[in-house]
Every structure is written in C-alpha cells, then in structure tokens.
Scaffold this active site. Sequence first.
Site, PDB file in Angstrom:
ATOM      1  N   ASN A  22       2.959   2.857 -10.591  1.00 45.72           N
ATOM      2  CA  ASN A  22       1.687   2.911 -11.314  1.00 45.72           C
ATOM      3  C   ASN A  22       0.494   3.233 -10.412  1.00 45.72           C
ATOM      4  O   ASN A  22      -0.489   3.810 -10.879  1.00 45.72           O
ATOM      5  CB  ASN A  22       1.457   1.567 -12.011  1.00 45.72           C
ATOM      6  CG  ASN A  22       0.062   1.425 -12.567  1.00 45.72           C
ATOM      7  OD1 ASN A  22      -0.304   2.047 -13.553  1.00 45.72           O
ATOM      8  ND2 ASN A  22      -0.759   0.591 -11.915  1.00 45.72           N
TER       9      ASN A  22
ATOM     10  N   THR B  17     -10.960   2.561 -18.194  1.00 43.73           N
ATOM     11  CA  THR B  17     -10.745   1.699 -17.034  1.00 43.73           C
ATOM     12  C   THR B  17     -11.734   2.086 -15.930  1.00 43.73           C
ATOM     13  O   THR B  17     -12.473   3.069 -16.053  1.00 43.73           O
ATOM     14  CB  THR B  17      -9.318   1.838 -16.479  1.00 43.73           C
ATOM     15  OG1 THR B  17      -9.157   3.178 -15.961  1.00 43.73           O
ATOM     16  CG2 THR B  17      -8.265   1.581 -17.552  1.00 43.73           C
TER      17      THR B  17
ATOM     18  N   LYS C  71      -0.499  15.173 -10.323  1.00 47.82           N
ATOM     19  CA  LYS C  71       0.342  14.695 -11.418  1.00 47.82           C
ATOM     20  C   LYS C  71       1.400  15.734 -11.802  1.00 47.82           C
ATOM     21  O   LYS C  71       2.512  15.364 -12.205  1.00 47.82           O
ATOM     22  CB  LYS C  71      -0.521  14.327 -12.627  1.00 47.82           C
ATOM     23  CG  LYS C  71      -1.363  13.073 -12.404  1.00 47.82           C
ATOM     24  CD  LYS C  71      -0.493  11.859 -12.055  1.00 47.82           C
ATOM     25  CE  LYS C  71      -1.298  10.591 -11.924  1.00 47.82           C
ATOM     26  NZ  LYS C  71      -0.474   9.406 -11.592  1.00 47.82           N
TER      27      LYS C  71
ATOM     28  N   TYR D 194      -6.757  16.107  -8.838  1.00 53.81           N
ATOM     29  CA  TYR D 194      -5.955  15.120  -9.559  1.00 53.81           C
ATOM     30  C   TYR D 194      -4.833  15.762 -10.367  1.00 53.81           C
ATOM     31  O   TYR D 194      -3.679  15.319 -10.320  1.00 53.81           O
ATOM     32  CB  TYR D 194      -6.869  14.316 -10.488  1.00 53.81           C
ATOM     33  CG  TYR D 194      -6.142  13.310 -11.350  1.00 53.81           C
ATOM     34  CD1 TYR D 194      -5.682  12.111 -10.803  1.00 53.81           C
ATOM     35  CD2 TYR D 194      -5.922  13.559 -12.713  1.00 53.81           C
ATOM     36  CE1 TYR D 194      -5.022  11.177 -11.594  1.00 53.81           C
ATOM     37  CE2 TYR D 194      -5.262  12.632 -13.504  1.00 53.81           C
ATOM     38  CZ  TYR D 194      -4.820  11.447 -12.944  1.00 53.81           C
ATOM     39  OH  TYR D 194      -4.158  10.539 -13.725  1.00 53.81           O
TER      40      TYR D 194
ATOM     41  N   ASP E 129       0.878  -1.168   0.000  1.00 51.63           N
ATOM     42  CA  ASP E 129       0.000   0.000   0.000  1.00 51.63           C
ATOM     43  C   ASP E 129       0.914   1.216   0.000  1.00 51.63           C
ATOM     44  O   ASP E 129       1.560   1.513   1.006  1.00 51.63           O
ATOM     45  CB  ASP E 129      -0.892  -0.009   1.244  1.00 51.63           C
ATOM     46  CG  ASP E 129      -1.834   1.177   1.329  1.00 51.63           C
ATOM     47  OD1 ASP E 129      -1.664   2.140   0.544  1.00 51.63           O
ATOM     48  OD2 ASP E 129      -2.724   1.169   2.186  1.00 51.63           O
TER      49      ASP E 129
END
Length: 245
Positions: A86, A198, A167, A163, A59
């Site tokens: 990832n 996804t 990044k 988000y 984790d």
Amino acid sequence: MKTVLITGANKSIGFETARQLLQQGYYIYLGSRDLTSGQKAVERLNAEGLDQVEAVQIDVSDSDSVNAARTALGQKTHSLDVLINNAGISGGRPQSALEASIEQYRNTFETNVFGVVRVTQAFIDLLRNSPEPRIVNVSSSQGSLTLAADPDNTYYHHKGAVYQPSKSALNMYTIALAYELRETPFKVNAVDPGFVATDFNNHRGTGTVQEAGTRIAKYAMLDENGPTGTFISEEHNPETGDIPW
C-alpha cells in the site's frame, strides 16, 4: 488466524484496510515508515477493541529496513497469508513531462515500484508457507495507459507525468508476478482504491477511506476461485471492477 502485512498502514487507506481486516478476524502487522506513528495507529485500533495488531517499522525505499522487518516477522510467524503493498507517494508538484526533475522520478519509482518489488521479494518465502497466499498491489486508475489516452475519460486532463508512469510500471510488475505464480495457490492483483479524500491528494478526492478499504480488503480475502493477474477499479467499473491496462 490469518496474518497480513500492510505497508504504509499508519494512516488513511492503509489504516482503514487494517481496521476492516481486523474486523474480519485477521492478525495485522501494521507497517509504518516511522515506528512511533505505527504504534500510535495501533493504539487507535486498540481503543476500538481491535487488538490483534502490532506495528512493524518498514521503509519500503530502504533495503536495510525491509530486511530488518522480514527478520522481525520471521521471529514471530512461520507464514504470511496476505501482503498488501500500500505504501506510495505522489511525486510532488509540478508533474510536467518537460519540467519534472529526474530526482522526482527517481524518488517516486523508489517507493511506488522498487519498494513493492523489494518488499515482495523479501517476504515471498513467508507467503509461500501459506496455503492461500494473497498479494494486493495498491495501484491507481491513473496507471491505465488506455484510460490516460482516452479523451472521454473523466480524468483525461489530469496528467501526472511522474506518478502515472510509476503506477503503470507497478501494473506491469503485477502481471509478471501473477504469471510467475500462476501454477501456485497465489492470487496477485492490482487494485485501485479510487479517488479518495486523503492527505495524499490534499483531500480533493470524492471517495471515502471506508470505500477504499473495502475494495482492497475484498482482494486480500479472495477464496480459491478468485481472480489473479487482474487490474481492478470499482470506481470506473462498479459492475465487474475490470479496468483496461
């Protein structure tokens, strides 16, 4: 046989990347936050005749879990050839700059940024024992400040105030990491898998996990002449992959 650790690899893009690298002869440590999910993913790969793989509970948001995974791998191998960071989360909705909660920001950065730092620092010693170590940070074109500010960008109106900054921060970490390792055999790159259908985006993406896996695997398999310190998005730039920061 070269060894690879992929975080968040029990499904979607991480799983497909594991499959493609297995097909290229790599040995995969398939990282999964939940060990049972990881073991089920391994069973799926075994059913395809891909058996050089084992599940590792990790984790990335939990230092104890990361350290335990490092200890476990250290008992199995003296070196690690590839680390693919990832694992990531979307941050939930809504993502308004005025309405998103501090908790949303904190949780998202804990996984998408601090998790990458945590895992990289924990496994750097094993990576240093490889003659050709590779680190791939799975980023997103959404982290490009230049594209986010460009009205002509296809995704200009898709603003994720939680988000996207995570990044962008990951990209800056990639630059700093590549710089520190510039005089070593390391290759460190940020790779955008593309807008892929996804669970992460409720299958709204237009690309496939196969395409995404290929894009990531390519940078895991770079030879000594490959680039380092780059931000790659073949979705935005099919010719060279270069994308503005």
